[in-house]
Design an enzyme around this catalytic site. Structure first.
Site: not given
Ligand code: PEP
Ligand code: MG
Length: 569
Positions: A190, A494
């Site tokens: 993140h 996404c």
């Molecule tokens: C992913 O895993 O690609 C996603 C979009 O979700 P996150 O990054 O929030 O786990």
């Protein structure tokens, strides 16, 4: 000169002084302290609380808008009589459990005040986190250590850390932070996602950057993944050239992405809050492809109420009236723990009860969230689609979509981020109205490489051929499902992958129908996709799928896209 090598997660070149993220304040050890002078210790607590209050007041005076109000309120709390008097009482040997050290007394008194505020609920409960923040600051002051959290500096700086927690990143001010460099973290962590969203050059998994002394000037190259101390004129020139190039690429997407042959590929935005959504709308996003709802509630010890949820979701929907907003139900767990849903004792949190799976261990939260989403959808004019994270089987897809429809949400889909879902997409899409590929987790699970771990960054690369084959399997599954259900099922992406314009071209060629990304990437992706036709994208996908390694796939694709060099990407 010293050079550190890591993984570049956001391109960009800057020069600036390093400031290290202070380590979190550790809990002071309990237990009585023999022979301490309670009067002296009481005075230490009072002066530490005053020093913290003065520092917060200074920061408030230098801040603007919402941040100013928050800092002023926190400054008041630093000298709160309940907190300070409560701590002083605990220094006394007659206190229950005996005398505490000054640090321990502040720690326990802060916990008691926070618990009281939480029991009052509503606005007061939300202040509990501020009390705990102030408590940590006072303890750091008593220990003579720097205040916890993102350092405060009047001059812009390069923030260095081992890694940042999601809650730290939420307070990061892009006007102050020039770049982000971490010794830990992976390209899909993140920290990396936030850096992309803020357009900050960033390098993760660069061992040693967390030991560079504060104030050391460094040159950060977010494309090459390097951090160098002692920058000279060539580095300063490179930084100035990048600033000019970034300014030229900012804006310019007007909201109707098409390939060179006119084939539409809507470009959507990944957002977490109403503020993000406003920025995404201003950047021309054609809708929202991922609303990460857990980010609205990261600091919440308890489940948000129905009304709080309706307010948070409405703030995003309101920015996209008449447009699509794909909202994801809470993806708590692993890298994004939520205290009211996550069991932090799991030995392997990424393989544990996270995302949709929490519905089995904490039933009710999902149904209540769907009710709040449906309420916000009724109050606004966005075209709301809902999806669940971490779906692994067709049964889960059937259960989730039924729950969503019961709640009054007509378009219900799933995220494909577990390889089993990619491989059984045909059966999953027999139930779900759409799929959205989460390439961050799909890569982590395909490669069995924790997305948070720096040393595994080379595996956490969505260009890995295995990941590209899973994406293709998902698109193929959607086609097969269409032949039995009669309706073509859209497959979006996404995860972070489409923010790389070369990979965006490959994804389109693999059969993906929409791309969702950080709004900062919209212009570059739009410009690159405008130079190729759908058959050319399909050819790029064919070449990438045939590549033996991630590096081959990337290089081959880039060699076919000369626009990347023209744009300096
Ligand atoms: C992913 O895993 O690609 C996603 C979009 O979700 P996150 O990054 O929030 O786990
Ligand atoms: Mg995910």
């Amino acid at each position: 000169m010293e050079q550190f090598h890591g993984v570049g997660v956001t391109p960009g070149r800057v020069v600036g002084p390093v400031l290290q993220m202070p380590a979190p304040v550790a809990e002071p050890v309990p237990g009585p302290v023999p022979g301490q002078d309670a009067v002296v210790e009481a005075e230490r607590i009072r002066s530490a609380s005053k020093a913290v209050q003065a520092a917060l007041k200074d920061r408030a005076a230098a801040a603007a808008g919402e941040a100013r109000g928050v800092l002023e309120a926190t400054a008041l709390m630093a000298a709160d009589p309940m907190l300070v008097k409560g701590a002083v009482k605990l220094l006394d040997p007659s206190a229950e459990g005996g005398a505490r050290s000054a640090e321990r007394a502040v720690w326990e008194s802060g916990a008691a005040v926070a618990a009281k505020l939480e029991s009052l609920g509503g606005y007061m409960a939300e202040r509990a986190a501020d009390v705990l923040d102030v408590r940590a600051r006072i303890v750091a002051e008593l220990r003579g250590l720097p205040a916890p959290g993102i350092p405060d500096s009047p001059t812009p700086f390069v923030l260095a850390a081992h890694d940042l927690a999601p809650a730290d990143t939420a307070t990061l001010d892009p006007a102050r932070v020039l770049a982000l460099v971490t010794s830990g973290g992976g390209p899909q962590s993140h920290t990396a996602i936030l850096a992309r969203a803020l357009g900050l050059p960033a390098v993760v998994a660069a061992p040693g950057v967390d030991t560079i002394p504060d104030g050391t000037p460094v040159y950060v190259d977010g494309a090459a993944g390097t951090v160098r101390t002692g920058p000279g004129q060539p580095e300063r020139d490179a930084a100035a050239a990048w600033a000019a190039q970034a300014a030229a690429l900012a804006g310019g997407f007007t909201g109707a992405n098409r390939l060179a042959d006119g084939h539409p590929v809507p470009l959507l935005a990944n957002v977490a809050t109403g503020k993000d959504a406003a920025a995404a709308a201003a950047a021309g996003a054609e809708g929202v492809g991922l609303l990460r709802t857990e980010f609205c509630f990261l600091d919440r010890p308890t489940e948000p109420t129905h009304d709080e949820q309706v307010t948070a979701y409405s703030a995003v929907f309101a920015e996209f009236a008449g447009k699509k907003v794909v909202i994801r139900t809470l993806d708590a767990g692993a890298d994004k723990p939520l205290p009211f849903l996550t069991n932090t004792d799991e030995p392997n949190p990424a393989l544990g009860v996270r995302g949709y799976r929490t519905d089995t261990t904490t039933p009710g939260v999902l149904a209540r969230q769907l009710a709040a989403i449906a309420h916000a959808a009724r109050d606004n004019h966005a075209e709301v689609w809902v999806m669940a994270p971490m779906i692994a089987t067709a049964e889960e897809a059937a259960h989730f979509t039924a729950l969503a429809k019961e709640a009054g949400l007509p378009t219900a889909g799933v995220m494909v981020e577990v390889p089993s879902a990619a491989l059984t997409a045909e059966h999953i899409l027999a139930h779900a109205d759409f799929a959205s590929l989460g390439t961050n987790d799909l890569t982590q699970y395909a490669m069995a490489a924790d997305r948070m771990l720096g040393p595994l960054a080379h595996l956490n690369d969505p260009w890995q051929p295995a990941v590209l084959h899973l994406i293709k399997a998902t698109c193929d599954g959607a086609h097969t499902a269409a032949t039995t259900t009669g309706t073509p099922k859209p497959v979006g992406v996404c995860g972070e992958a489409p923010a790389d314009p070369a990979l965006a071209a490959v994804l389109v060629g693999l059969g993906v129908t929409t791309l969702s990304m950080t709004p900062r990437a919209l212009t570059a992706v739009n410009k690159v996709l405008a130079t190729i036709t759908l058959p050319q994208a399909q050819e790029l996908a064919r070449l990438a799928l045939a590549a033996p390694t991630a590096q081959h796939a990337r290089d081959t694709t880039r060699n076919h896209l000369p626009i990347l060099t023209t744009l300096g990407l």
